[in-house]
Design a protein around this motif. Structure first.
Motif, PDB file in Angstrom:
ATOM      1  N   GLU A 247      -1.080   4.323  -1.640  1.00 37.63           N
ATOM      2  CA  GLU A 247      -2.404   4.315  -1.031  1.00 37.63           C
ATOM      3  C   GLU A 247      -2.359   4.708   0.435  1.00 37.63           C
ATOM      4  O   GLU A 247      -3.371   5.083   1.013  1.00 37.63           O
ATOM      5  CB  GLU A 247      -3.035   2.926  -1.204  1.00 37.63           C
ATOM      6  CG  GLU A 247      -3.452   2.676  -2.643  1.00 37.63           C
ATOM      7  CD  GLU A 247      -3.441   1.214  -3.009  1.00 37.63           C
ATOM      8  OE1 GLU A 247      -3.534   0.370  -2.110  1.00 37.63           O
ATOM      9  OE2 GLU A 247      -3.341   0.923  -4.221  1.00 37.63           O
TER      10      GLU A 247
ATOM     11  N   TYR B 238     -11.996   1.281  -1.558  1.00 38.97           N
ATOM     12  CA  TYR B 238     -12.145   2.653  -2.049  1.00 38.97           C
ATOM     13  C   TYR B 238     -10.848   3.382  -1.761  1.00 38.97           C
ATOM     14  O   TYR B 238     -10.079   3.002  -0.909  1.00 38.97           O
ATOM     15  CB  TYR B 238     -13.272   3.384  -1.314  1.00 38.97           C
ATOM     16  CG  TYR B 238     -14.652   2.895  -1.610  1.00 38.97           C
ATOM     17  CD1 TYR B 238     -15.322   2.112  -0.690  1.00 38.97           C
ATOM     18  CD2 TYR B 238     -15.300   3.224  -2.798  1.00 38.97           C
ATOM     19  CE1 TYR B 238     -16.590   1.659  -0.942  1.00 38.97           C
ATOM     20  CE2 TYR B 238     -16.576   2.772  -3.048  1.00 38.97           C
ATOM     21  CZ  TYR B 238     -17.222   1.988  -2.124  1.00 38.97           C
ATOM     22  OH  TYR B 238     -18.484   1.542  -2.377  1.00 38.97           O
ATOM     23  N   SER B 239     -10.660   4.468  -2.488  1.00 37.48           N
ATOM     24  CA  SER B 239      -9.502   5.282  -2.203  1.00 37.48           C
ATOM     25  C   SER B 239      -9.721   5.994  -0.884  1.00 37.48           C
ATOM     26  O   SER B 239     -10.773   6.567  -0.643  1.00 37.48           O
ATOM     27  CB  SER B 239      -9.330   6.304  -3.332  1.00 37.48           C
ATOM     28  OG  SER B 239      -8.391   7.260  -2.945  1.00 37.48           O
ATOM     29  N   MET B 240      -8.738   5.926   0.006  1.00 34.35           N
ATOM     30  CA  MET B 240      -8.897   6.495   1.342  1.00 34.35           C
ATOM     31  C   MET B 240      -9.018   7.998   1.315  1.00 34.35           C
ATOM     32  O   MET B 240      -9.607   8.600   2.188  1.00 34.35           O
ATOM     33  CB  MET B 240      -7.695   6.117   2.207  1.00 34.35           C
ATOM     34  CG  MET B 240      -7.774   4.733   2.771  1.00 34.35           C
ATOM     35  SD  MET B 240      -8.936   4.653   4.112  1.00 34.35           S
ATOM     36  CE  MET B 240      -9.674   3.081   3.813  1.00 34.35           C
ATOM     37  N   ARG B 241      -8.381   8.614   0.339  1.00 38.84           N
ATOM     38  CA  ARG B 241      -8.349  10.070   0.375  1.00 38.84           C
ATOM     39  C   ARG B 241      -9.560  10.704  -0.271  1.00 38.84           C
ATOM     40  O   ARG B 241      -9.830  11.870  -0.043  1.00 38.84           O
ATOM     41  CB  ARG B 241      -7.104  10.555  -0.374  1.00 38.84           C
ATOM     42  CG  ARG B 241      -5.831  10.060   0.198  1.00 38.84           C
ATOM     43  CD  ARG B 241      -4.712  10.551  -0.685  1.00 38.84           C
ATOM     44  NE  ARG B 241      -3.634   9.610  -0.731  1.00 38.84           N
ATOM     45  CZ  ARG B 241      -2.775   9.466   0.265  1.00 38.84           C
ATOM     46  NH1 ARG B 241      -2.883  10.215   1.326  1.00 38.84           N
ATOM     47  NH2 ARG B 241      -1.813   8.580   0.181  1.00 38.84           N
ATOM     48  N   ALA B 242     -10.226   9.961  -1.109  1.00 37.81           N
ATOM     49  CA  ALA B 242     -11.345  10.564  -1.827  1.00 37.81           C
ATOM     50  C   ALA B 242     -12.405  10.998  -0.841  1.00 37.81           C
ATOM     51  O   ALA B 242     -12.645  10.341   0.167  1.00 37.81           O
ATOM     52  CB  ALA B 242     -11.927   9.551  -2.810  1.00 37.81           C
TER      53      ALA B 242
ATOM     54  N   LYS C 165     -17.462   8.218  -2.068  1.00 40.80           N
ATOM     55  CA  LYS C 165     -17.289   6.926  -2.724  1.00 40.80           C
ATOM     56  C   LYS C 165     -18.031   6.920  -4.047  1.00 40.80           C
ATOM     57  O   LYS C 165     -19.226   7.181  -4.087  1.00 40.80           O
ATOM     58  CB  LYS C 165     -17.861   5.825  -1.829  1.00 40.80           C
ATOM     59  CG  LYS C 165     -17.215   5.794  -0.468  1.00 40.80           C
ATOM     60  CD  LYS C 165     -17.790   4.669   0.380  1.00 40.80           C
ATOM     61  CE  LYS C 165     -16.997   4.542   1.666  1.00 40.80           C
ATOM     62  NZ  LYS C 165     -17.464   3.466   2.504  1.00 40.80           N
TER      63      LYS C 165
ATOM     64  N   PRO D  23      -5.322  -0.205  -8.288  1.00 45.49           N
ATOM     65  CA  PRO D  23      -4.883  -0.067  -6.900  1.00 45.49           C
ATOM     66  C   PRO D  23      -4.515  -1.434  -6.329  1.00 45.49           C
ATOM     67  O   PRO D  23      -5.025  -2.462  -6.782  1.00 45.49           O
ATOM     68  CB  PRO D  23      -6.103   0.514  -6.172  1.00 45.49           C
ATOM     69  CG  PRO D  23      -7.231   0.423  -7.098  1.00 45.49           C
ATOM     70  CD  PRO D  23      -6.744   0.089  -8.461  1.00 45.49           C
TER      71      PRO D  23
ATOM     72  N   HIS E 235     -12.783   0.220 -10.052  1.00 43.19           N
ATOM     73  CA  HIS E 235     -11.331   0.238 -10.243  1.00 43.19           C
ATOM     74  C   HIS E 235     -10.626  -0.622  -9.197  1.00 43.19           C
ATOM     75  O   HIS E 235      -9.686  -1.347  -9.492  1.00 43.19           O
ATOM     76  CB  HIS E 235     -10.845   1.692 -10.163  1.00 43.19           C
ATOM     77  CG  HIS E 235      -9.441   1.884 -10.610  1.00 43.19           C
ATOM     78  ND1 HIS E 235      -8.578   2.768 -10.001  1.00 43.19           N
ATOM     79  CD2 HIS E 235      -8.725   1.319 -11.610  1.00 43.19           C
ATOM     80  CE1 HIS E 235      -7.404   2.732 -10.616  1.00 43.19           C
ATOM     81  NE2 HIS E 235      -7.471   1.870 -11.591  1.00 43.19           N
ATOM     82  N   HIS E 236     -11.117  -0.538  -7.970  1.00 40.51           N
ATOM     83  CA  HIS E 236     -10.504  -1.329  -6.891  1.00 40.51           C
ATOM     84  C   HIS E 236     -10.908  -2.789  -6.968  1.00 40.51           C
ATOM     85  O   HIS E 236     -10.243  -3.645  -6.411  1.00 40.51           O
ATOM     86  CB  HIS E 236     -10.939  -0.768  -5.525  1.00 40.51           C
ATOM     87  CG  HIS E 236     -10.133   0.405  -5.073  1.00 40.51           C
ATOM     88  ND1 HIS E 236     -10.382   1.679  -5.498  1.00 40.51           N
ATOM     89  CD2 HIS E 236      -9.069   0.489  -4.249  1.00 40.51           C
ATOM     90  CE1 HIS E 236      -9.517   2.507  -4.948  1.00 40.51           C
ATOM     91  NE2 HIS E 236      -8.700   1.805  -4.182  1.00 40.51           N
TER      92      HIS E 236
ATOM     93  N   ALA F  25       0.831  -1.204   0.000  1.00 42.06           N
ATOM     94  CA  ALA F  25       0.000   0.000   0.000  1.00 42.06           C
ATOM     95  C   ALA F  25       0.868   1.258   0.000  1.00 42.06           C
ATOM     96  O   ALA F  25       0.543   2.245  -0.663  1.00 42.06           O
ATOM     97  CB  ALA F  25      -0.928  -0.017   1.207  1.00 42.06           C
TER      98      ALA F  25
ATOM     99  N   ASP G  72     -14.607   4.412  -8.697  1.00 43.34           N
ATOM    100  CA  ASP G  72     -13.538   4.078  -7.762  1.00 43.34           C
ATOM    101  C   ASP G  72     -13.682   2.634  -7.305  1.00 43.34           C
ATOM    102  O   ASP G  72     -12.705   1.883  -7.239  1.00 43.34           O
ATOM    103  CB  ASP G  72     -13.629   5.047  -6.569  1.00 43.34           C
ATOM    104  CG  ASP G  72     -12.406   4.976  -5.690  1.00 43.34           C
ATOM    105  OD1 ASP G  72     -12.523   5.282  -4.498  1.00 43.34           O
ATOM    106  OD2 ASP G  72     -11.329   4.618  -6.200  1.00 43.34           O
TER     107      ASP G  72
END
Lengths: 562, 317, 310
Positions: free
Chosen positions: A285, B168-172, B175, B163, B182-183, A280, B179
């Motif tokens: 990430e 999910y992307s943590m920073r987005a 949701k 990824p 994609h994950h 990660a 995303d």
């Protein structure tokens, strides 16, 4: 936001009116080439930070991958460094450690919610003057009543808010507490039954339950069990949300009484697999990971990630079962101490993320002596001692450890390393392993319990408090009498000195006493200390301002993203 | 048909009962005392007793079982030992995450499985057939965790197209479906791989089996187009065993997703079961296994009914 | 992983149907069929090759103490993560400097045993259960089969992980867990074979009266039940090798320092980008062996099935 081409004037107006954040203002000004004008505007508004070329910037979300899921976010009733690293950002106590200094032997004590304190002549009464104007995250004012309410929760058995679990976890802090007095709302007096030299240092610990304060309003509202879902402290960060197994989100506390942190948010992600954490980090990430696997560090460094490590209050050791006849001869125990190649393990197996331990006392406490002379690595001498003790042909024995766990590093390869070293002096060690939580159950029972007869068992922890060595080696702490069977081996050799040191109030004298104790423990060898972990963690290059203080937890208010 | 339905549904009840007993007993066999584990180094005998009482661990087995079962039927799975929240709160969101992953995997399974199977089946011995049969043989025997690791290294770390971890992307800040998808790509491929391979082989052989039957020759003789034969007659007859297997694969997908979830840190019920087993968090493991098995039983029931609806012969068995 | 037979050749897959079991039962009534079986099997070159591979792997693992060039638990740290083809270490070294080839050989012992033994033990138990349930019928049948249905209801992987997790790590526990998971599946195969043969034989018996039912039934049912179980079992071994490795990968399998292929894959996770061979090599081994068992299983079934004889 308008997407048609802005002019500097429109950007300036938007910024001043608050429609544009400072970061966006700078960014968009840069895009139209008006950076210089933007910077000077910011300067004139007093919004640039003076410092070096790349000053700390406010904003951003830091994503951290932790090595295990967090315990509950009730700071009185949870254990483990993993959880405390998060809880500490949200809760504060009377005093704290200064974690903004990395190059000191141990952290200094500084005022936090108490602005000053003094100790009575009989060493039994601690009077704290409380900081004014502090509010909990829910707006409740912080005062002496709040302090008493919290301490009663942990220590007063007949208080309505008493919580047995909190009591169990904060044993060593409040063990000599007699009463808490609140003469006025800005003063608290903590009265002990006997002199407790390390009391102040114990107040700042967080590996077990901590002496920090939760809003009494919140405690009353959510109850002893529910408060863990709604952590409410006075700290620089406040709780946003938690999704078990996924994340814990905290954000900057806009009403914090002290210096505001730079970060907007911190997201803690539990990721128990070291490989997953490192992946990660590599993939961008997460920005920071704890406990990288020693083998993967070189690779990550080569890719531009930063390794942060340094002395930490941590020792990884094996304690001997002194009831086991094999270990009753002091020569055997000394031989074992000499037979293990600690340096080799630290360098080759742990890739320099740890150093060989010297003596049982953990580093980063006042009595720790970096020049302490422990047993040398001398297998030949060890073999001689074994022969003298009548074990020229060695013996068979069973040792046990866990397969993982907080602070355990990579226990099995480490134990196997020791296994090989012991084989060279004739000790045929069979290794028994359990997963962490099961292991703790056995460890607590002590090594002579019917269900758990082993020659030695391993543990790792430490504190920036000298008193820790007492917890580990004082025979009064052995199961089932009370407390954990840390020693588990019925070692009484240091009891007298420990009890004396505990009551010594003068810091210098106390440190000297504990150093003597450390020496005695080395000579009696009831345990074999192996390694001091350097608490490695890895950061993405954009993480700045992180201070790897000589503790097992850190101050996140100095961290910024650049 | 109704009789069949009633019969099948009725047999589920004792099975579910049995499942609950097995799950309950299983957790009781775990070595190690949860109270001790909970208190950690600070435990003393009296504190351990206190905690055991508060967890209800001092009652006899059958009392504990019925108490537990009664609560479960009301949706109360108790409190997680390790994290002090109602288990239901912990388990349901994770369950839906796994359902999402399973759905994605099922799509890949069916599309790839059917596609490859049909094309191979209708072009027996062609190069496509040979290659696909070799590939599916290999993939069907590939450990899911290994495939996941390889995909992660190549596609996520090396190429950076996808990824590497998470859902999910943590920073987005929010949701989005994009995303999520994609994950989901790599985990879904990993989970679906073995099943897709099995389904492809099965579809192929079902097809060949059907095609060989005489009446297909008769249909050909009658002049029906190849396409018609495949689509209408071939498919219809090949469907029941295929649906049967697909139904069974859903069970595998839900269980097999466990490895994928561990490798990719997908926050699903498989990962939850795994971490709870490691943490000795009995109530969570109990609930998670129970819920997953319950759904598996229902899915099997569903496929049985669908198959029976399509193939009258089964109903009479 | 699916416990459903995966066919290599053209053949309807799925659990052995009653018709197939009956066909096999019919076939085994004449002992000389064994020779026909062997000829059919040996003509199947793929299956023969796979069987040979399995034999070689088993032999190599058995002889690991002799063949293994190094101690699989001792590492040479200076050469950590050495790649394939390093002089003296054909398959390179792992993260602790241990020779991968040696670990592969020794690990084979574990990986093979935790598949072979549970399948064998489960088969024995399942044949007994299936015979008893199928032969006696009635209440016994219901009791046994309904209980097995309960275990059937669990997704297999989940059950294996749950049981292994509950029991704790250790070779015995892993094997126990796998055995428990297998019993319902194999029992069902044995049961169906028993029931079919029993029905057929009773029909015959009705015509040829006088012979003692019990003895003949045991003489005929048992062998006819065995053959589908053997076929199913051999495919299962391949699947269990993968599942066993999966359990080890999760840390629910054997305890170190013994290596097995699953643990080797898991060990290599920390250096996937620098030294992928540490994980890749045991994984490839797993695939090869599992595939071989799969092929052999299908070969056995084809050789035993008169319908496919050309």
């Amino acid at each position: 936001m308008e997407e048609d081409r802005p002019t500097f004037e429109t950007l300036e107006a938007a910024f001043i009116e608050g429609r544009l954040s400072r970061r966006d203002f700078l960014r968009r000004s840069a895009r139209i080439g008006a950076t210089a004008a933007a910077m000077s505007l910011l300067g004139s508004l007093g919004l640039t930070t003076k410092a070096r070329a790349q000053g700390p910037k406010k904003g951003g979300t830091l994503v951290i991958a932790k090595e295990s899921e967090l315990d509950i976010l009730d700071p009185h009733s949870a254990g483990g460094w993993v959880t405390w690293r998060v809880s500490k950002q949200m809760h504060e106590g009377l005093i704290d450690e200064d974690l903004t200094q990395a190059d000191v032997p141990y952290p200094k004590l500084i005022p936090k919610l108490a602005t000053s304190w003094d100790i009575s002549k009989d060493s039994l009464t601690y009077t704290f003057k409380l900081r004014k104007g502090v509010k909990f995250h829910d707006g409740t004012p912080f005062d002496a009543a709040a302090v008493k309410y919290n301490i009663d929760r942990c220590a007063a058995k007949d208080a309505p808010q008493f919580y047995p679990r909190a009591n169990a976890y904060t044993t060593w802090i409040w063990q000599f507490l007699k009463e808490v007095k609140t003469p006025d709302e800005g003063t608290v007096q903590i009265v002990l039954r006997e002199p407790y030299g390390d009391f102040l240092r114990q107040l700042v610990q967080g590996g077990g339950g901590a002496a920090v304060f939760i809003s009494p309003t919140a405690l009353k509202k959510y109850g002893n069990e529910g408060i863990a879902e709604h952590p409410t402290g006075t700290g620089p960060f406040r709780f946003v949300e938690r999704v078990r197994g996924e994340k814990v989100v905290t954000e900057r506390n806009p009403n914090y009484w002290g210096t505001q942190p730079y970060l907007d948010r911190i997201i803690d992600r539990p990721m128990p697999e070291p490989a997953a954490r490192m992946t990660a980090l590599q993939a961008g990430e997460v920005d920071m990971i704890y406990v990288p696997h020693p083998d993967g560090i070189a690779d990550l460094k080569a890719k531009g990630f930063k390794l942060e490590q340094g002395p930490a209050p941590h020792v990884w050791y094996f304690a001997f079962n002194l009831r086991d006849k094999n270990y009753q001869d002091i020569r055997v125990r000394r031989a074992i101490n000499m037979a293990i190649d600690r340096e080799g393990m630290a360098k080759q197996l742990l890739k320099g993320t740890a150093v060989a331990a010297r003596g049982l006392q953990a580093p980063c406490c006042p009595s720790y002596d970096p020049n302490f002379k422990d047993y040398p690595y001398d297998p030949a001498q060890a073999k001689k001692l074994m022969a003298e003790a009548g074990f020229a042909n060695g013996f068979d024995t069973v040792w046990q450890t866990s397969v993982d766990g907080s602070g355990q590093l990579i226990p099995v390869p480490m134990a196997e390393w020791i296994q090989r070293d012991l084989a060279k002096i004739g000790i045929r060690m069979k290794l028994r392993t359990y997963e962490w939580i099961t292991y703790i159950g056995y460890w607590i029972k002590g090594m002579d319990d019917a269900s758990n007869k082993v020659g030695s068992q391993q543990m790792s922890w430490g504190m920036t408090s000298d008193y820790w060595i007492d917890i580990v080696t004082n025979s009064s702490h052995i199961a089932p009498a009370g407390g954990a069977g840390q020693n588990g081996g019925y070692y009484t050799g240091a009891d007298a000195m420990l009890n004396q040191a505990r009551g010594e109030m003068d810091e210098g004298k106390r440190a000297a006493l504990y150093r003597k104790i450390n020496q005695k423990i080395k000579e009696d060898a009831p345990a074999v200390p192996i390694i001091n972990d350097l608490a490695p963690l890895m950061l993405s290059p954009k993480v700045k301002g992180f201070v790897h203080a000589p503790e097992e937890w850190y101050d996140m208010t100095t961290v910024w993203l650049g | 048909m109704i009789k069949f339905l009633v019969y099948r549904v009725a047999t589920i009840v004792p099975v579910l009962f049995g499942v609950s007993i097995v799950v309950f007993l299983m957790m009781k066999l775990i070595p190690g005392d949860p109270a001790e584990a909970l208190l950690g180094p600070a435990a003393t005998t009296e504190k351990i007793e206190m905690v055991r009482k508060s967890l209800g661990l001092d009652q006899p087995f059958y009392v504990q079982y019925f108490r537990w079962l009664w609560k479960v039927l009301q949706g109360d799975f108790g409190s997680s030992i390790a994290v002090n929240v109602p288990v239901a709160q912990l388990v349901w969101p994770k369950f839906w995450n796994t359902v999402l992953l399973t759905a994605g995997s099922l799509v890949i399974c069916i599309v790839v499985g059917l596609g490859v199977g049909i094309v191979s089946g209708t072009r027996q011995y062609s190069w496509f057939d040979r290659i696909s049969m070799s590939l599916t043989l290999i993939v069907a025997n590939t450990p899911a965790f290994w495939l996941g690791l390889i995909l992660m290294v190549v596609m996520a770390l090396y190429l950076g197209w996808f990824p590497a971890t998470g859902m999910y992307s943590m920073r987005a800040s929010s949701k989005t479906w994009g995303d999520l998808i994609h994950h989901m790509v790599l985990p879904a491929i990993t989970t679906a791989s073995v099943s897709a391979a099995i389904i492809a082989r099965l579809v192929r052989s079902s097809f060949l089996d059907v095609i060989r039957k005489h009446y297909i020759t008769a249909l050909r003789a009658k002049g029906l187009s190849e396409r018609d034969i495949i689509l209408r007659h071939g498919m219809k007859n090949a469907m029941p065993p295929i649906i049967n297997i697909v139904g069974l694969q859903v069970g595998y997908l839900m269980g097999g997703a466990l490895f994928t979830e561990v490798v990719f840190s997908w926050p699903g019920i498989g990962l939850q079961i795994y971490s709870s087993i490691v943490a000795r968090d009995l109530p969570v493991v109990q609930a998670a296994v129970l819920v997953t098995t319950f759904v598996f039983v229902l899915v099997n029931l569903g496929t049985d009914i669908v198959v029976a609806a399509l193939d009258p012969r089964i109903r009479r068995a | 992983m699916s416990l459903v037979n995966v066919p290599v050749k053209e053949q309807t897959a799925g659990l052995t149907t009653a018709a197939d079991a009956a066909a096999e039962a019919r076939m085994f009534r004449r002992p000389s069929e064994w020779r026909i079986f062997w000829e059919a099997f040996s003509q199947d070159r793929l299956a023969l090759g796979a069987a040979t591979l399995i034999g070689l792997v088993c032999l190599a693992s058995l002889l690991a103490p002799v063949l293994s060039p190094y101690d699989p638990t001792v590492g040479d740290n200076a050469q950590r993560l050495a790649p394939l083809g390093t002089p003296g270490h054909l398959l390179g070294l792992d993260g602790q400097g241990r020779d991968i080839l040696s670990r592969l050989l020794w690990g084979g012992q574990v990986s093979l045993i935790i598949a072979l033994l549970p399948v064998t033990v489960a088969s024995v138990i399942s044949v007994i259960l299936g015979l008893v349930a199928g032969f006696f019928g009635g209440k016994v049948d219901m009791l046994i089969m309904r209980t097995l249905d309960v275990f059937f209801a669990f997704p297999a992987v989940l059950l294996a992980v749950a049981i292994a997790g509950v029991l704790g790590p250790g070779m015995l526990n892993v094997m126990l867990s796998i055995t428990i998971v297998l019993i319902p599946y194999i029992s069902r195969v044995a049961y169906m074979a028993t029931v079919t043969v029993k029905n057929e034989l009773f029909v015959d018996q009705a015509r040829v009266s006088g012979a003692r039912p019990r003895q003949i039934l045991f003489h005929h049912i048992l062998p006819n039940t065995l053959s589908p179980v053997i076929v199913y079992g051999s495919t299962l071994v391949g699947i269990m090798i993968v599942l066993g490795a999966g359990l080890s990968f999760l840390g629910l399998g054997i305890t170190p320092p013994r290596p097995d292929w699953g643990i080797m894959c898991s060990d290599g996770r920390n250096f996937l980008s620098v030294a992928p061979h540490v994980s890749a090599v045991p994984g490839i081994m797993l695939i090869l062996v599992a595939m071989s068992f799969n092929i052999v299983g299908d070969g056995l079934r084809d050789a035993l099935d008169p319908k496919l004889r050309r």
